[in-house]
Design a protein around this motif. Structure first.
Motif, short mmCIF file in Angstrom:
data_model
loop_
_atom_site.label_atom_id
_atom_site.label_comp_id
_atom_site.label_asym_id
_atom_site.label_seq_id
_atom_site.Cartn_x
_atom_site.Cartn_y
_atom_site.Cartn_z
N VAL A 141 0.83 -1.21 0.00
CA VAL A 141 0.00 0.00 0.00
C VAL A 141 0.86 1.25 0.00
CG1 VAL A 141 -1.56 1.36 1.44
CG2 VAL A 141 -2.06 -1.02 1.01
N PHE A 142 1.85 1.31 0.90
CA PHE A 142 2.68 2.51 0.97
C PHE A 142 3.61 2.63 -0.22
CE2 PHE A 142 1.49 2.56 5.50
CZ PHE A 142 1.07 3.87 5.58
N GLY A 143 4.14 1.51 -0.71
CA GLY A 143 5.03 1.55 -1.87
C GLY A 143 4.31 2.04 -3.11
N MET A 144 3.14 1.48 -3.37
CA MET A 144 2.38 1.91 -4.54
C MET A 144 1.86 3.34 -4.38
SD MET A 144 2.46 -0.43 -6.73
CE MET A 144 2.97 -2.12 -6.78
N GLY A 145 1.54 3.71 -3.15
CA GLY A 145 1.10 5.09 -2.90
C GLY A 145 2.21 6.10 -3.18
N MET A 146 3.43 5.77 -2.77
CA MET A 146 4.55 6.67 -3.05
C MET A 146 4.83 6.76 -4.55
SD MET A 146 5.45 8.03 -0.28
CE MET A 146 3.80 7.89 0.38
N GLN A 147 4.70 5.65 -5.26
CA GLN A 147 4.86 5.68 -6.71
C GLN A 147 3.81 6.56 -7.36
OE1 GLN A 147 4.88 1.80 -8.46
NE2 GLN A 147 6.93 1.30 -7.70
N ALA A 148 2.58 6.44 -6.89
CA ALA A 148 1.50 7.24 -7.46
C ALA A 148 1.72 8.72 -7.19
CB ALA A 148 0.16 6.79 -6.90
N ILE A 149 2.17 9.06 -5.99
CA ILE A 149 2.43 10.47 -5.66
C ILE A 149 3.61 10.99 -6.48
CG2 ILE A 149 3.19 12.02 -3.82
CD1 ILE A 149 1.45 10.34 -1.91
N ALA A 150 4.61 10.15 -6.69
CA ALA A 150 5.77 10.57 -7.49
C ALA A 150 5.37 10.82 -8.95
CB ALA A 150 6.86 9.53 -7.43
N ARG A 151 4.42 10.06 -9.45
CA ARG A 151 4.00 10.23 -10.85
C ARG A 151 3.08 11.44 -11.03
NH1 ARG A 151 4.51 5.28 -14.12
NH2 ARG A 151 5.55 3.75 -12.81
N GLN A 152 2.21 11.68 -10.03
CA GLN A 152 1.28 12.82 -10.11
C GLN A 152 1.25 13.54 -8.77
OE1 GLN A 152 -2.56 11.53 -11.45
NE2 GLN A 152 -1.92 11.71 -13.59
N PRO A 153 2.20 14.44 -8.55
CA PRO A 153 2.27 15.13 -7.25
C PRO A 153 1.02 15.96 -6.94
CG PRO A 153 4.26 15.51 -8.53
CD PRO A 153 3.29 14.81 -9.43
N GLU A 154 0.31 16.42 -7.97
CA GLU A 154 -0.88 17.25 -7.71
C GLU A 154 -2.03 16.45 -7.12
OE1 GLU A 154 -1.15 15.72 -11.91
OE2 GLU A 154 0.41 16.71 -10.75
N ARG A 200 -1.77 14.42 -4.58
CA ARG A 200 -1.29 13.91 -3.30
C ARG A 200 -2.40 13.80 -2.25
NH1 ARG A 200 3.72 16.19 0.32
NH2 ARG A 200 3.39 14.74 2.03
N GLY A 201 -3.25 14.79 -2.14
CA GLY A 201 -4.30 14.79 -1.11
C GLY A 201 -5.23 13.59 -1.20
N PRO A 202 -5.88 13.39 -2.35
CA PRO A 202 -6.78 12.23 -2.46
C PRO A 202 -6.04 10.90 -2.34
CG PRO A 202 -7.22 13.79 -4.22
CD PRO A 202 -6.00 14.27 -3.50
N LEU A 203 -4.81 10.85 -2.83
CA LEU A 203 -4.05 9.60 -2.72
C LEU A 203 -3.71 9.28 -1.27
CD1 LEU A 203 -1.67 9.87 -5.79
CD2 LEU A 203 -3.53 8.27 -5.47
N GLN A 204 -3.36 10.30 -0.50
CA GLN A 204 -3.04 10.06 0.90
C GLN A 204 -4.23 9.53 1.68
OE1 GLN A 204 -1.24 13.69 2.40
NE2 GLN A 204 0.66 12.56 2.76
N ILE A 205 -5.40 10.02 1.37
CA ILE A 205 -6.61 9.52 2.03
C ILE A 205 -6.78 8.03 1.74
CG2 ILE A 205 -9.13 9.65 2.07
CD1 ILE A 205 -8.80 12.68 1.49
N ASN A 206 -6.59 7.64 0.48
CA ASN A 206 -6.71 6.23 0.11
C ASN A 206 -5.62 5.38 0.75
OD1 ASN A 206 -8.99 6.68 -1.40
ND2 ASN A 206 -7.85 6.99 -3.29
N ILE A 207 -4.42 5.92 0.85
CA ILE A 207 -3.31 5.19 1.47
C ILE A 207 -3.63 4.91 2.93
CG2 ILE A 207 -0.91 5.39 2.22
CD1 ILE A 207 -0.38 6.93 -0.39
N TYR A 208 -4.07 5.94 3.65
CA TYR A 208 -4.37 5.76 5.07
C TYR A 208 -5.56 4.84 5.29
CZ TYR A 208 -1.01 9.47 5.95
OH TYR A 208 0.13 10.22 6.01
N LEU A 209 -6.54 4.91 4.41
CA LEU A 209 -7.70 4.02 4.51
C LEU A 209 -7.28 2.57 4.29
CD1 LEU A 209 -10.74 3.74 4.85
CD2 LEU A 209 -10.95 4.04 2.39
N GLY A 210 -6.44 2.33 3.29
CA GLY A 210 -5.94 0.98 3.05
C GLY A 210 -5.11 0.47 4.21
N PHE A 211 -4.27 1.33 4.78
CA PHE A 211 -3.47 0.95 5.94
C PHE A 211 -4.36 0.58 7.12
CE2 PHE A 211 -1.51 2.43 9.93
CZ PHE A 211 -0.48 1.52 10.01
N ALA A 212 -5.40 1.37 7.36
CA ALA A 212 -6.30 1.09 8.49
C ALA A 212 -7.03 -0.24 8.30
CB ALA A 212 -7.30 2.23 8.64
#
Length: 72
Positions: free
Chosen positions: A29-42, A44-56
């Motif tokens: 989850v965190f690895g793919m999330g960091m890749q997604a943020i690196a590809r589209q930094p703009e 970041r907000g919606p991706l972080q929500i999904n990352i934290y939801l997946g982690f939980a």
């Protein structure tokens, strides 16, 4: 050897296996999330929500495995 002690040991092994699965899931989850943020930094907000939801959700399953390991 008491059969109840053997059952407890098997439950503990099952919990260990479930923790390995949760660790792999959190890493993915965190690895793919960091890749997604690196590809589209703009995005970041919606991706972080999904990352934290997946982690939980993954951690909730790990805690559920912990509870079920000791429920005899």
């Amino acid at each position: 050897m008491d059969i109840a002690a053997l059952t407890g040991s098997i439950n503990t092994v099952g919990y260990g296996i479930s923790v390995i699965g949760a660790g792999i899931g959190v890493g993915l989850v965190f690895g793919m999330g960091m890749q997604a943020i690196a590809r589209q930094p703009e995005a970041r907000g919606p991706l972080q929500i999904n990352i934290y939801l997946g982690f939980a959700l993954i951690e909730a399953l790990a805690i559920l495995g912990f509870v079920l390991a000791f429920a005899v």
